[in-house]
Design an enzyme around this catalytic site. Sequence first.
Site, mmCIF file in Angstrom:
data_model
loop_
_atom_site.group_PDB
_atom_site.id
_atom_site.type_symbol
_atom_site.label_atom_id
_atom_site.label_comp_id
_atom_site.label_asym_id
_atom_site.label_seq_id
_atom_site.Cartn_x
_atom_site.Cartn_y
_atom_site.Cartn_z
ATOM 1 N N LYS A 22 -14.933 15.677 -13.493
ATOM 2 C CA LYS A 22 -16.098 15.997 -13.128
ATOM 3 C C LYS A 22 -16.817 15.389 -12.285
ATOM 4 O O LYS A 22 -17.314 15.600 -11.188
ATOM 5 C CB LYS A 22 -17.075 16.088 -14.600
ATOM 6 C CG LYS A 22 -18.647 15.767 -14.394
ATOM 7 C CD LYS A 22 -19.251 15.527 -15.646
ATOM 8 C CE LYS A 22 -20.669 14.851 -15.758
ATOM 9 N NZ LYS A 22 -20.679 13.453 -15.017
ATOM 10 N N ASN A 23 -16.526 13.938 -12.395
ATOM 11 C CA ASN A 23 -17.310 12.976 -11.265
ATOM 12 C C ASN A 23 -16.842 12.857 -9.950
ATOM 13 O O ASN A 23 -17.327 12.816 -8.999
ATOM 14 C CB ASN A 23 -16.936 11.801 -11.887
ATOM 15 C CG ASN A 23 -18.037 11.428 -13.223
ATOM 16 O OD1 ASN A 23 -19.118 12.407 -13.254
ATOM 17 N ND2 ASN A 23 -17.884 10.369 -13.799
ATOM 18 N N ARG A 93 -27.084 13.870 -12.571
ATOM 19 C CA ARG A 93 -26.944 12.534 -11.799
ATOM 20 C C ARG A 93 -26.616 12.989 -10.441
ATOM 21 O O ARG A 93 -27.069 12.209 -9.309
ATOM 22 C CB ARG A 93 -26.187 11.667 -12.560
ATOM 23 C CG ARG A 93 -26.048 10.143 -12.188
ATOM 24 C CD ARG A 93 -26.922 9.231 -12.917
ATOM 25 N NE ARG A 93 -27.372 7.998 -12.235
ATOM 26 C CZ ARG A 93 -28.308 7.813 -12.023
ATOM 27 N NH1 ARG A 93 -29.321 8.437 -12.474
ATOM 28 N NH2 ARG A 93 -28.887 6.483 -11.496
ATOM 29 N N CYS A 117 -27.611 11.591 -17.842
ATOM 30 C CA CYS A 117 -27.429 11.039 -19.261
ATOM 31 C C CYS A 117 -28.394 9.671 -19.272
ATOM 32 O O CYS A 117 -28.784 8.988 -18.243
ATOM 33 C CB CYS A 117 -26.255 10.573 -19.819
ATOM 34 S SG CYS A 117 -25.229 11.981 -19.898
ATOM 35 N N ARG A 122 -31.297 3.596 -14.627
ATOM 36 C CA ARG A 122 -30.050 3.675 -13.806
ATOM 37 C C ARG A 122 -30.611 3.738 -12.198
ATOM 38 O O ARG A 122 -30.893 4.880 -11.635
ATOM 39 C CB ARG A 122 -29.512 4.935 -14.283
ATOM 40 C CG ARG A 122 -28.741 4.921 -15.627
ATOM 41 C CD ARG A 122 -28.349 6.493 -15.845
ATOM 42 N NE ARG A 122 -26.846 6.686 -15.302
ATOM 43 C CZ ARG A 122 -26.024 7.679 -15.266
ATOM 44 N NH1 ARG A 122 -26.392 8.553 -16.275
ATOM 45 N NH2 ARG A 122 -24.916 7.809 -14.628
ATOM 46 N N PRO A 123 -31.038 2.413 -11.720
ATOM 47 C CA PRO A 123 -31.710 2.560 -10.460
ATOM 48 C C PRO A 123 -30.562 2.737 -9.282
ATOM 49 O O PRO A 123 -29.435 3.024 -9.595
ATOM 50 C CB PRO A 123 -32.031 0.871 -10.274
ATOM 51 C CG PRO A 123 -31.008 0.404 -11.095
ATOM 52 C CD PRO A 123 -30.727 1.289 -12.357
ATOM 53 N N ILE A 124 -31.241 3.438 -8.325
ATOM 54 C CA ILE A 124 -30.649 3.460 -7.165
ATOM 55 C C ILE A 124 -30.780 2.731 -5.794
ATOM 56 O O ILE A 124 -30.731 2.929 -4.669
ATOM 57 C CB ILE A 124 -30.658 5.164 -6.553
ATOM 58 C CG1 ILE A 124 -32.117 5.497 -6.281
ATOM 59 C CG2 ILE A 124 -30.189 6.204 -7.624
ATOM 60 C CD1 ILE A 124 -32.224 6.681 -5.654
ATOM 61 N N ASP A 125 -31.141 1.682 -6.257
ATOM 62 C CA ASP A 125 -31.599 0.545 -5.216
ATOM 63 C C ASP A 125 -30.445 0.368 -4.218
ATOM 64 O O ASP A 125 -30.469 0.084 -2.979
ATOM 65 C CB ASP A 125 -32.109 -0.732 -5.678
ATOM 66 C CG ASP A 125 -31.397 -1.208 -6.687
ATOM 67 O OD1 ASP A 125 -30.616 -0.495 -7.468
ATOM 68 O OD2 ASP A 125 -31.325 -2.586 -6.805
ATOM 69 N N ASP A 305 -17.481 5.487 -20.161
ATOM 70 C CA ASP A 305 -17.750 6.766 -20.410
ATOM 71 C C ASP A 305 -16.813 7.389 -21.706
ATOM 72 O O ASP A 305 -16.819 8.363 -22.066
ATOM 73 C CB ASP A 305 -17.342 7.797 -19.328
ATOM 74 C CG ASP A 305 -18.507 7.918 -18.212
ATOM 75 O OD1 ASP A 305 -19.635 7.304 -18.649
ATOM 76 O OD2 ASP A 305 -18.379 8.597 -17.075
ATOM 77 N N ARG A 397 -22.467 20.203 -19.694
ATOM 78 C CA ARG A 397 -22.562 19.792 -18.321
ATOM 79 C C ARG A 397 -21.163 18.793 -17.929
ATOM 80 O O ARG A 397 -20.796 18.935 -16.613
ATOM 81 C CB ARG A 397 -23.428 18.549 -18.292
ATOM 82 C CG ARG A 397 -24.965 18.957 -18.313
ATOM 83 C CD ARG A 397 -25.768 17.823 -18.016
ATOM 84 N NE ARG A 397 -25.182 16.901 -16.966
ATOM 85 C CZ ARG A 397 -25.178 15.607 -17.366
ATOM 86 N NH1 ARG A 397 -25.604 15.106 -18.433
ATOM 87 N NH2 ARG A 397 -24.490 14.853 -16.310
HETATM 88 C C1 UD1 Z 1 -21.192 7.026 -12.617
HETATM 89 C C2 UD1 Z 1 -20.629 8.322 -13.187
HETATM 90 C C3 UD1 Z 1 -20.713 7.883 -14.767
HETATM 91 C C4 UD1 Z 1 -20.280 6.397 -15.129
HETATM 92 C C5 UD1 Z 1 -20.653 5.673 -14.128
HETATM 93 C C6 UD1 Z 1 -19.970 4.204 -14.502
HETATM 94 C C7 UD1 Z 1 -20.916 10.223 -11.903
HETATM 95 C C8 UD1 Z 1 -21.896 11.179 -11.494
HETATM 96 N N1 UD1 Z 1 -21.428 9.300 -12.878
HETATM 97 O O1 UD1 Z 1 -22.475 7.033 -12.774
HETATM 98 O O2 UD1 Z 1 -20.124 8.961 -15.371
HETATM 99 O O3 UD1 Z 1 -20.508 6.344 -16.497
HETATM 100 O O4 UD1 Z 1 -20.408 5.656 -12.833
HETATM 101 O O5 UD1 Z 1 -18.346 4.485 -14.359
HETATM 102 O O6 UD1 Z 1 -19.921 9.894 -11.317
HETATM 103 N N2 UD1 Z 1 -26.889 0.078 -10.497
HETATM 104 C C9 UD1 Z 1 -27.720 -0.566 -9.890
HETATM 105 N N3 UD1 Z 1 -28.369 -0.216 -8.839
HETATM 106 C C10 UD1 Z 1 -27.604 0.922 -8.235
HETATM 107 C C11 UD1 Z 1 -26.497 1.719 -8.843
HETATM 108 C C12 UD1 Z 1 -26.123 1.343 -9.819
HETATM 109 O O7 UD1 Z 1 -28.365 -1.692 -10.508
HETATM 110 O O8 UD1 Z 1 -28.201 1.409 -7.039
HETATM 111 C C13 UD1 Z 1 -26.034 -0.248 -11.887
HETATM 112 C C14 UD1 Z 1 -26.427 0.624 -12.971
HETATM 113 O O9 UD1 Z 1 -27.775 0.576 -13.586
HETATM 114 C C15 UD1 Z 1 -25.386 0.603 -14.086
HETATM 115 C C16 UD1 Z 1 -24.363 -0.159 -12.801
HETATM 116 O O10 UD1 Z 1 -24.926 -0.461 -11.670
HETATM 117 O O11 UD1 Z 1 -25.619 -0.564 -14.786
HETATM 118 C C17 UD1 Z 1 -23.013 0.938 -12.872
HETATM 119 O O12 UD1 Z 1 -23.825 2.391 -12.282
HETATM 120 P P1 UD1 Z 1 -23.037 3.255 -11.432
HETATM 121 O O13 UD1 Z 1 -21.580 2.906 -11.380
HETATM 122 O O14 UD1 Z 1 -23.805 3.495 -10.114
HETATM 123 O O15 UD1 Z 1 -23.025 4.624 -12.270
HETATM 124 P P2 UD1 Z 1 -23.397 6.149 -11.705
HETATM 125 O O16 UD1 Z 1 -23.041 6.096 -10.379
HETATM 126 O O17 UD1 Z 1 -24.887 6.168 -12.440
#
Ligand code: UD1
Length: 420
Positions: A22-23, A93, A117, A122-125, A305, A397
């Site tokens: 999926k990812n 996501r 989920c 789950r910030p995107i900073d 996961d 999903r």
């Molecule tokens: C992706 C996967 C999800 C999996 C996760 C960790 C997809 C669509 N989803 O989610 O299934 O559980 O990886 O393997 O592929 N963080 C920040 N700022 C950011 C980005 C991340 O602080 O800009 C933090 C998040 O809050 C979290 C950690 O980093 O605590 C990991 O997040 P991330 O690896 O980015 O997970 P996702 O991409 O959301």
Amino acid sequence: MEYIVVNGQKVLKGRVSISGAKNSAVAILAASIASGGTCLIDNLPQIEDVTSMVAAMQAMGVKCEFTDTNTLRVNPTEMTSYTFDERLAKNMRASYYFMGALLGRYKQAEIPLPGGCDLGARPIDYHLKGFTALGAKCIQEHGFVKLQADKLKGANIYLDSPSVGATINIMMAAVFAEGVTLIENAAKEPHVVDVANFLNKLGAKIGGAGTATIRILGVPKLTGGDYTVLPDPIEAGTYMIAAAITGGDVTVENIIPKHMDSVTAKLKEMGCNITEGGDWIHVCGSEVLRSCEIKTAFYPGFPTDLQPQMATLLCKAQGTSTVTENVFDSRFRYVSELKRLGAQIKVEGRMAVTKGSCVFTGAEVAATDLRAGAALIIAGLCAKGETVIGELYHLDRGYERFEEKFRSLGADIKRIKRDE
Ligand code: UD1
């Protein structure tokens, strides 16, 4: 409303073939809109996230045509819009991957803030800092992220933690940035490598994917190309754990066993007998499961996961086990549902403690998120009596033909419709 009904205590036996990841699939679909021609993407899982991505791409004017259930032909050369449909982004996501793909290729994007989920903040900073470092303007307003650049220029980007999403997103944008981009402290997950391999097949110059430093030499354009999505390690792990909890005898096929090392190690530690070959793992459950400690971590650590599924298994093991969640702030919401099935499990901050030797008994529960849903089904498979699981949209999903695959292993599981 739809529900899954499981009549438990059937021992799982047989072979199960794992679908595309999926990812990987969702990121590769987004990346495909940056291609310069037709892409044929194979081994796409037939799941809701893929359906929503394809619908969003079509709404942007990308030509998408399934040539069979799991193969999609994509041609983005006549795109008409760089905005992702807000309604389709709500539950997903992966809509965030269109930021990197669109910004890189078209230098502009309007993407709703991502859903997915609910696992805490789950910030995107990191994504936005990366795009800014490449020269983009990023504005957040009205629930959208608006990105724009005249041109992108390679930069050295350090991630505070190895975020999967940020690594892939920045990598996609940097493919078109002038000069060299280095992503330091990059995520090493198999799907990061999968997306890099796909982009390289189209003519990108990405090196080091799968290590902590990814080096991207910008190119002016990409071509089309064919690609096969890698097998899903999380789906594979889900069936491995299901085999273990029912004391079953299951061969999980069409996988890359190396991707499963952390799961295999923990199941062996608990007493399961595991053998593996080129593209399969055979799991033979043990009558007595030993307790153990699980700590989730970025790859090659134990995947977050699979945390809910593994915590469910640990409820059956002898003695006290601990599960520490190190990736997300709030990934124990499923615990209250698991308790309805009889689990003795207590959450203390980032740690869940299971008492062990639980006999699950069927009840009606709700899938609070995608992997929580899988965990509840796993509990239902070994529970006494009938377990009814609701809120299936989360499960749909991310798992292809879930009930059908479990049925082929001997589970008594079906989907029903009920008037509310
Ligand atoms: C992706 C996967 C999800 C999996 C996760 C960790 C997809 C669509 N989803 O989610 O299934 O559980 O990886 O393997 O592929 N963080 C920040 N700022 C950011 C980005 C991340 O602080 O800009 C933090 C998040 O809050 C979290 C950690 O980093 O605590 C990991 O997040 P991330 O690896 O980015 O997970 P996702 O991409 O959301």
